[in-house]
Design a protein around this motif. Structure first.
Motif, PDB file in Angstrom:
ATOM      1  N   GLU A  15       0.831  -1.211   0.000  1.00 42.33           N
ATOM      2  CA  GLU A  15       0.000   0.000   0.000  1.00 42.33           C
ATOM      3  C   GLU A  15       0.864   1.259   0.000  1.00 42.33           C
ATOM      4  N   MET A  16       1.910   1.245   0.807  1.00 42.88           N
ATOM      5  CA  MET A  16       2.776   2.419   0.871  1.00 42.88           C
ATOM      6  C   MET A  16       3.526   2.616  -0.442  1.00 42.88           C
ATOM      7  N   ARG A  17       3.973   1.530  -1.052  1.00 35.55           N
ATOM      8  CA  ARG A  17       4.646   1.649  -2.357  1.00 35.55           C
ATOM      9  C   ARG A  17       3.691   2.216  -3.412  1.00 35.55           C
ATOM     10  N   GLU A  18       2.443   1.796  -3.378  1.00 37.86           N
ATOM     11  CA  GLU A  18       1.437   2.345  -4.304  1.00 37.86           C
ATOM     12  C   GLU A  18       1.243   3.837  -4.064  1.00 37.86           C
ATOM     13  N   ASN A  19       1.208   4.239  -2.806  1.00 35.96           N
ATOM     14  CA  ASN A  19       1.084   5.665  -2.483  1.00 35.96           C
ATOM     15  C   ASN A  19       2.245   6.456  -3.078  1.00 35.96           C
ATOM     16  N   VAL A  20       3.441   5.906  -2.959  1.00 34.95           N
ATOM     17  CA  VAL A  20       4.618   6.594  -3.494  1.00 34.95           C
ATOM     18  C   VAL A  20       4.569   6.632  -5.022  1.00 34.95           C
ATOM     19  N   ARG A  21       4.234   5.507  -5.642  1.00 37.61           N
ATOM     20  CA  ARG A  21       4.157   5.473  -7.121  1.00 37.61           C
ATOM     21  C   ARG A  21       3.112   6.443  -7.657  1.00 37.61           C
ATOM     22  N   GLY A  22       2.017   6.608  -6.930  1.00 42.15           N
ATOM     23  CA  GLY A  22       0.943   7.461  -7.408  1.00 42.15           C
ATOM     24  C   GLY A  22       0.955   8.868  -6.859  1.00 42.15           C
ATOM     25  N   ILE A  23       2.086   9.289  -6.332  1.00 45.14           N
ATOM     26  CA  ILE A  23       2.148  10.576  -5.651  1.00 45.14           C
ATOM     27  C   ILE A  23       1.851  11.760  -6.577  1.00 45.14           C
ATOM     28  N   HIS A  24       2.179  11.633  -7.867  1.00 40.20           N
ATOM     29  CA  HIS A  24       1.906  12.741  -8.793  1.00 40.20           C
ATOM     30  C   HIS A  24       0.406  12.912  -9.007  1.00 40.20           C
ATOM     31  N   ALA A  25      -0.306  11.826  -9.032  1.00 38.27           N
ATOM     32  CA  ALA A  25      -1.755  11.892  -9.219  1.00 38.27           C
ATOM     33  C   ALA A  25      -2.490  12.190  -7.914  1.00 38.27           C
ATOM     34  N   HIS A  26      -1.862  11.863  -6.787  1.00 40.06           N
ATOM     35  CA  HIS A  26      -2.509  12.049  -5.485  1.00 40.06           C
ATOM     36  C   HIS A  26      -1.550  12.710  -4.497  1.00 40.06           C
ATOM     37  N   PRO A  27      -1.240  13.991  -4.686  1.00 38.26           N
ATOM     38  CA  PRO A  27      -0.293  14.658  -3.790  1.00 38.26           C
ATOM     39  C   PRO A  27      -0.770  14.715  -2.339  1.00 38.26           C
ATOM     40  N   GLU A  28      -2.040  14.486  -2.109  1.00 35.03           N
ATOM     41  CA  GLU A  28      -2.557  14.479  -0.733  1.00 35.03           C
ATOM     42  C   GLU A  28      -1.991  13.305   0.078  1.00 35.03           C
TER      43      GLU A  28
END
Length: 85
Positions: A15-28
């Motif tokens: 889950e944390m890796r997904e958060n990092v990978r998607g940080i550009h789409a979800h800066p929150e």
């Protein structure tokens, strides 16, 4: 982040890796990532690794004779470890 991921289960790590990978789409998600790193002692882990690398660098410099250049490199290594970025 890598230090914080060391001791978590596969689901939490994924889950944390997904958060990092998607940080550009979800800066929150940045706040969640930062909280995760702090709560899982990622900063402490990174600091201990940095200290070990500085010690290794200083030990390698011990093989050189005393000089202004050697003193500068030792000071630079210590400064980089102590600075707050």
């Amino acid at each position: 982040l890598l230090g914080a991921l060391r001791d978590v289960d596969a689901v939490t790590g994924g889950e944390m890796r997904e958060n990092v990978r998607g940080i550009h789409a979800h800066p929150e998600k940045v706040a969640d990532i930062i909280a995760f790193v702090f709560s899982h002692k990622g900063i402490e882990y990174a600091a201990s690794k940095l200290d070990a690398y500085v010690d290794k660098a200083l030990a390698a410099l011990d093989s050189f004779p005393p000089s202004v250049e050697k003193d500068y490199l030792c000071s630079l290594a210590r400064f980089m470890a102590a600075r707050q970025s």
